[in-house]
Design an enzyme around this catalytic site. Structure first.
Site, mmCIF file in Angstrom:
data_model
loop_
_atom_site.group_PDB
_atom_site.id
_atom_site.type_symbol
_atom_site.label_atom_id
_atom_site.label_comp_id
_atom_site.label_asym_id
_atom_site.label_seq_id
_atom_site.Cartn_x
_atom_site.Cartn_y
_atom_site.Cartn_z
ATOM 1 N N ASP A 67 0.771 -1.276 0.105
ATOM 2 C CA ASP A 67 0.153 0.106 -0.115
ATOM 3 C C ASP A 67 0.984 1.241 0.036
ATOM 4 O O ASP A 67 2.077 1.432 0.257
ATOM 5 C CB ASP A 67 -0.886 0.020 1.106
ATOM 6 N N ASN A 136 -7.421 -2.623 14.169
ATOM 7 C CA ASN A 136 -9.074 -2.945 13.896
ATOM 8 C C ASN A 136 -9.114 -4.142 13.087
ATOM 9 O O ASN A 136 -9.997 -4.385 12.555
ATOM 10 C CB ASN A 136 -9.730 -1.835 13.014
ATOM 11 N N HIS A 138 -7.378 -4.818 10.223
ATOM 12 C CA HIS A 138 -7.204 -4.524 8.899
ATOM 13 C C HIS A 138 -5.709 -5.222 8.405
ATOM 14 O O HIS A 138 -5.010 -5.370 8.966
ATOM 15 C CB HIS A 138 -7.079 -3.081 8.300
ATOM 16 N N GLU A 143 -9.593 -2.192 5.213
ATOM 17 C CA GLU A 143 -10.263 -1.917 6.320
ATOM 18 C C GLU A 143 -11.594 -2.476 6.751
ATOM 19 O O GLU A 143 -12.284 -2.962 5.774
ATOM 20 C CB GLU A 143 -10.800 -0.194 6.560
HETATM 21 C C1 F6R Z 1 1.330 -1.400 6.152
HETATM 22 C C2 F6R Z 1 0.278 -1.979 6.252
HETATM 23 C C3 F6R Z 1 -0.564 -2.036 7.573
HETATM 24 C C4 F6R Z 1 0.104 -2.277 8.762
HETATM 25 C C5 F6R Z 1 -0.656 -2.222 10.175
HETATM 26 C C6 F6R Z 1 -0.022 -2.436 11.281
HETATM 27 O O1 F6R Z 1 1.819 -1.677 4.869
HETATM 28 O O2 F6R Z 1 -0.115 -2.920 5.488
HETATM 29 O O3 F6R Z 1 -1.651 -3.052 7.375
HETATM 30 O O4 F6R Z 1 0.720 -3.739 8.743
HETATM 31 O O5 F6R Z 1 -1.417 -0.991 10.323
HETATM 32 O O6 F6R Z 1 0.957 -1.395 11.551
HETATM 33 P P1 F6R Z 1 1.971 -1.363 12.383
HETATM 34 O O7 F6R Z 1 3.086 -2.561 12.130
HETATM 35 O O8 F6R Z 1 2.832 -0.093 12.691
HETATM 36 O O9 F6R Z 1 1.508 -1.636 13.767
#
Ligand code: F6R
Length: 241
Positions: A67, A136, A138, A143
């Protein structure tokens, strides 16, 4: 589904790095699906150490990132393109031409999503997808919602995600509201999926995703149906399971 219980973040990172390094050593031209955020940083650090020792060669590896924030150019310090260079690509011998990240500056979302879907198709799909999980539930920026979205799409970030990610920005107002994200089908079509999860703030998401029903309300729960999925999580992340 396989669960590897790790003691803490460092142990989790080494376990995940083991899986990625085995993939690259056995298949040097692998397509790796990569994630950003705090969860995979330790995994990247460990891989860099092994690269420096001469144990892994990334010359032929291809990558697709999950992403990117819409509106941020690759040289913006909070862009995921920048994150990947600073935390991984600049420290290994990967050819940057073999790395792919959605273009956050392309305001034409239909064109950008079609372009990125074509990139993934042309690579022949992902051999090993590394994931984190949002508090959450995701994955990528898929989401919670009413349905699983298949391919790359433009996502309006939820308040929960904006707040979870504000720690990387000067203020909450600076967090972009939209992102481009690979879809659930792209992730599910990866031959192997490895998720890293660490810390108490992931405990609800890990419980709901892997010990509850499969539902688009908890996007990561779809991974229960993946044929080769490994969760590498530390004690804190598994504390509510
Ligand atoms: C980022 C991504 C997100 C993160 C998620 C957890 O490329 O795909 O899904 O893996 O937001 O983020 P952290 O690791 O910062 O808690």
């Amino acid at each position: 589904m396989e669960i590897i219980r790790a003691r803490d973040y460092d142990h989790m990172s080494r376990q995940a790095a083991n899986i990625l390094s085995a993939q690259v050593i056995l298949h040097p031209d692998s397509v790796l699906g990569l994630a950003t955020g705090s969860s995979p940083i330790g995994t990247y650090r460990q891989l860099i150490k092994w690269y420096e020792k001469g144990d892994i060669d990334f010359r032929r590896v291809r990558t697709v990132n999950l992403d990117e924030y819409v509106g941020l150019a690759a040289d913006h310090p909070q862009s995921y393109a920048h994150f990947m260079r600073v935390n991984f690509f600049d420290h290994i011998n990967i050819d940057l031409k073999n790395t792919n990240i959605p273009d956050g500056t392309n305001a034409d979302d239909e064109e950008e999503c079609a372009r990125y879907n074509a990139v993934i198709r042309k690579l022949g799909g992902v051999n090993l997808q590394l994931l984190g999980i949002g508090p959450n539930g995701h994955i990528g920026f898929n989401e919670p919602g009413d349905c699983f979205v298949k391919g790359t799409h433009k996502v309006e970030l939820t308040d929960a995600t904006i707040h979870a990610n504000k720690r990387f920005f000067d203020s909450v107002d600076d967090v972009p509201r939209y992102a481009y994200s690979m879809g659930i089908l792209d992730i599910m079509q990866a031959e192997r999926v490895v998720m890293v999860a660490s810390g108490e703030n992931k405990a609800d998401a890990v419980r709901d995703a892997f010990f509850g029903p499969v539902t688009p309300r908890v996007p990561a729960s779809i991974l229960q149906l993946h044929k080769n999925f490994t969760l590498v999580a530390d004690e804190a992340a598994l504390s509510k399971c």
